[in-house]
Design a protein around this motif. Sequence first.
Motif, PDB file in Angstrom:
ATOM      1  N   ALA A 189     -83.494 -16.326  16.334  1.00 53.26           N
ATOM      2  CA  ALA A 189     -82.101 -16.733  16.427  1.00 53.26           C
ATOM      3  C   ALA A 189     -81.567 -16.952  15.015  1.00 53.26           C
ATOM      4  O   ALA A 189     -82.319 -17.334  14.111  1.00 53.26           O
ATOM      5  N   VAL A 190     -80.274 -16.687  14.818  1.00 47.06           N
ATOM      6  CA  VAL A 190     -79.710 -16.838  13.476  1.00 47.06           C
ATOM      7  C   VAL A 190     -78.335 -17.496  13.591  1.00 47.06           C
ATOM      8  O   VAL A 190     -77.496 -17.080  14.397  1.00 47.06           O
ATOM      9  N   GLU A 191     -78.123 -18.540  12.787  1.00 45.84           N
ATOM     10  CA  GLU A 191     -76.836 -19.223  12.814  1.00 45.84           C
ATOM     11  C   GLU A 191     -75.842 -18.488  11.918  1.00 45.84           C
ATOM     12  O   GLU A 191     -76.147 -18.148  10.763  1.00 45.84           O
ATOM     13  N   LEU A 192     -74.643 -18.261  12.468  1.00 46.08           N
ATOM     14  CA  LEU A 192     -73.533 -17.695  11.716  1.00 46.08           C
ATOM     15  C   LEU A 192     -72.529 -18.810  11.467  1.00 46.08           C
ATOM     16  O   LEU A 192     -72.140 -19.532  12.398  1.00 46.08           O
ATOM     17  N   VAL A 193     -72.093 -18.956  10.231  1.00 46.11           N
ATOM     18  CA  VAL A 193     -71.078 -19.955   9.874  1.00 46.11           C
ATOM     19  C   VAL A 193     -69.967 -19.220   9.138  1.00 46.11           C
ATOM     20  O   VAL A 193     -70.177 -18.684   8.037  1.00 46.11           O
ATOM     21  N   ASN A 194     -68.798 -19.176   9.750  1.00 44.43           N
ATOM     22  CA  ASN A 194     -67.682 -18.482   9.124  1.00 44.43           C
ATOM     23  C   ASN A 194     -67.097 -19.312   7.988  1.00 44.43           C
ATOM     24  O   ASN A 194     -67.127 -20.544   8.014  1.00 44.43           O
TER      25      ASN A 194
ATOM     26  N   GLY B 258     -64.149 -21.341   9.897  1.00 45.60           N
ATOM     27  CA  GLY B 258     -65.037 -22.496   9.922  1.00 45.60           C
ATOM     28  C   GLY B 258     -65.954 -22.590  11.123  1.00 45.60           C
ATOM     29  O   GLY B 258     -66.763 -23.523  11.212  1.00 45.60           O
ATOM     30  N   ALA B 259     -65.876 -21.652  12.056  1.00 42.70           N
ATOM     31  CA  ALA B 259     -66.675 -21.727  13.285  1.00 42.70           C
ATOM     32  C   ALA B 259     -68.162 -21.546  13.008  1.00 42.70           C
ATOM     33  O   ALA B 259     -68.564 -20.818  12.078  1.00 42.70           O
ATOM     34  N   ARG B 260     -68.978 -22.196  13.835  1.00 46.92           N
ATOM     35  CA  ARG B 260     -70.438 -22.044  13.815  1.00 46.92           C
ATOM     36  C   ARG B 260     -70.893 -21.534  15.178  1.00 46.92           C
ATOM     37  O   ARG B 260     -70.431 -22.021  16.204  1.00 46.92           O
ATOM     38  N   TRP B 261     -71.833 -20.592  15.146  1.00 46.94           N
ATOM     39  CA  TRP B 261     -72.385 -20.071  16.405  1.00 46.94           C
ATOM     40  C   TRP B 261     -73.743 -19.456  16.100  1.00 46.94           C
ATOM     41  O   TRP B 261     -73.945 -18.856  15.034  1.00 46.94           O
TER      42      TRP B 261
ATOM     43  N   PHE C   7     -67.521  -6.890   9.174  1.00 46.12           N
ATOM     44  CA  PHE C   7     -66.534  -5.895   8.760  1.00 46.12           C
ATOM     45  C   PHE C   7     -65.130  -6.451   8.577  1.00 46.12           C
ATOM     46  O   PHE C   7     -64.259  -5.752   8.055  1.00 46.12           O
ATOM     47  N   LYS C   8     -64.876  -7.695   9.015  1.00 44.77           N
ATOM     48  CA  LYS C   8     -63.579  -8.313   8.769  1.00 44.77           C
ATOM     49  C   LYS C   8     -63.789  -9.772   8.428  1.00 44.77           C
ATOM     50  O   LYS C   8     -64.628 -10.443   9.045  1.00 44.77           O
ATOM     51  N   GLY C   9     -63.021 -10.265   7.464  1.00 48.99           N
ATOM     52  CA  GLY C   9     -63.139 -11.651   7.042  1.00 48.99           C
ATOM     53  C   GLY C   9     -63.438 -11.746   5.566  1.00 48.99           C
ATOM     54  O   GLY C   9     -63.714 -10.743   4.888  1.00 48.99           O
ATOM     55  N   ALA C  10     -63.390 -12.970   5.038  1.00 43.53           N
ATOM     56  CA  ALA C  10     -63.584 -13.194   3.607  1.00 43.53           C
ATOM     57  C   ALA C  10     -65.027 -13.517   3.253  1.00 43.53           C
ATOM     58  O   ALA C  10     -65.560 -13.017   2.259  1.00 43.53           O
ATOM     59  N   SER C  11     -65.668 -14.364   4.053  1.00 50.06           N
ATOM     60  CA  SER C  11     -67.049 -14.743   3.751  1.00 50.06           C
ATOM     61  C   SER C  11     -67.676 -15.343   4.994  1.00 50.06           C
ATOM     62  O   SER C  11     -66.994 -15.837   5.899  1.00 50.06           O
ATOM     63  N   VAL C  12     -69.007 -15.306   5.031  1.00 49.93           N
ATOM     64  CA  VAL C  12     -69.761 -15.868   6.151  1.00 49.93           C
ATOM     65  C   VAL C  12     -71.136 -16.260   5.625  1.00 49.93           C
ATOM     66  O   VAL C  12     -71.621 -15.696   4.630  1.00 49.93           O
ATOM     67  N   THR C  13     -71.749 -17.220   6.282  1.00 54.83           N
ATOM     68  CA  THR C  13     -73.132 -17.574   5.976  1.00 54.83           C
ATOM     69  C   THR C  13     -73.995 -17.140   7.144  1.00 54.83           C
ATOM     70  O   THR C  13     -73.717 -17.483   8.302  1.00 54.83           O
ATOM     71  N   VAL C  14     -75.030 -16.362   6.857  1.00 55.03           N
ATOM     72  CA  VAL C  14     -75.923 -15.808   7.877  1.00 55.03           C
ATOM     73  C   VAL C  14     -77.317 -16.366   7.635  1.00 55.03           C
ATOM     74  O   VAL C  14     -77.933 -16.086   6.603  1.00 55.03           O
ATOM     75  N   GLY C  15     -77.779 -17.196   8.558  1.00 55.57           N
ATOM     76  CA  GLY C  15     -79.098 -17.789   8.396  1.00 55.57           C
ATOM     77  C   GLY C  15     -79.241 -18.555   7.099  1.00 55.57           C
ATOM     78  O   GLY C  15     -80.317 -18.544   6.481  1.00 55.57           O
ATOM     79  N   GLY C  16     -78.162 -19.191   6.648  1.00 53.15           N
ATOM     80  CA  GLY C  16     -78.191 -19.971   5.415  1.00 53.15           C
ATOM     81  C   GLY C  16     -77.880 -19.184   4.157  1.00 53.15           C
ATOM     82  O   GLY C  16     -77.790 -19.772   3.077  1.00 53.15           O
ATOM     83  N   ARG C  17     -77.702 -17.863   4.275  1.00 52.21           N
ATOM     84  CA  ARG C  17     -77.431 -17.041   3.094  1.00 52.21           C
ATOM     85  C   ARG C  17     -75.958 -16.649   3.068  1.00 52.21           C
ATOM     86  O   ARG C  17     -75.443 -16.094   4.051  1.00 52.21           O
ATOM     87  N   ALA C  18     -75.280 -16.889   1.970  1.00 48.91           N
ATOM     88  CA  ALA C  18     -73.863 -16.568   1.841  1.00 48.91           C
ATOM     89  C   ALA C  18     -73.670 -15.061   1.691  1.00 48.91           C
ATOM     90  O   ALA C  18     -74.357 -14.410   0.896  1.00 48.91           O
TER      91      ALA C  18
END
Length: 345
Positions: A259-264, A214-217, A234-245
């Motif tokens: 700059a690009v927001e990452l949302v785990n 759930g972290a945002r950075w 390379f590890k994890g189930a899903s992430v949103t990168v710049g608003g794209r899942a």
Amino acid sequence: MTDPIVQIKPLGFPWETIDPFLFCAYHDDAYPAGNGAMGPAVSLEGRAIGQDFSRKDGWSMYHGEDIPGFPGHPHRGFETVTIVRKGLIDHADSLGAAARFGGGDVQWVTAGQGIVHSEMFPLLNPEAPNPLELFQIWLNLPARNKMVAPHFTMLWAEDVPRFTATDDAGRTTDVASVAGRIGPVDAPLDPPPDSWAAQDGSDVAIWTIRMAPGARWTLPAAQRQGTRRSLYFFKGASVTVGGRAVKSHAAIELHADQAVELVNGDAEVSEFLVLQGKPIAEPVAQYGPFVMNTQAEIAQAMADYRRTQFGGWPWKDEAPVHGTDPARFAKHPDGREERPNALAA
């Protein structure tokens, strides 16, 4: 604001990279308990010994016969940056340098005019599994530096700059900088002197990122115009990168000037590798472990290696290992010995 993503590709082996990088090999081997002689305590039947990339039972012997790894082989014209996250590597080379490193340590070798080295994976624990996880990144050299003297550098885990960012919900993102300024890291470790990363304006960065569920950075924009950047999920189930899942592991090329927001995702920890730099923008001619600018230079590299063996091999065999003591160390070509301040976990 334009879409920060240039393209998304699935991860293969090795990972595709963009100039100034050549490729990234990611190894994640679930080695079993050791046999007391630093090899696996299981049968090797069914493996193509000497050329085993099978991942049978979750691991490979690679070019090793008794101990997994890569016995002596030559390089010319580029650099290897090896980041060991789990397990140990035993290094030996034609300069006479040796090292045992792991647990977050980084080895950075400038092959330059030519080096022969081996990278073996000793399995020291006879009572439990010996997992190994590492990145080996190939970073190109510009034409003017392809024939520099080889150079061996260790960056110990304790010295690699790291920081933790906490979002408004108290969720953390951990960042480690092998190369390049980011966030509070304004004094990164020095790369080898002839590296492209040491050139003014190259904007080379190698970062690892670990995000809590759930972290945002926000990954900040690059410092230089013309820089290119890849984000490897390379590890994890899903992430949103710049608003794209992004719901599967992928190589994501980004517009480095944004700059690009990452949302785990909420399910589990996610991890990333970032590679960025200004392109060298020169022709690349490659034949296996030789990376030059022209085919004539490749032919010359092959002839030089046949003639000189890039200085010869001072070790008793092609796959030297450094005993059963797990302590990390480096012995440099000048005989100087180096040990980190503390043992990594």
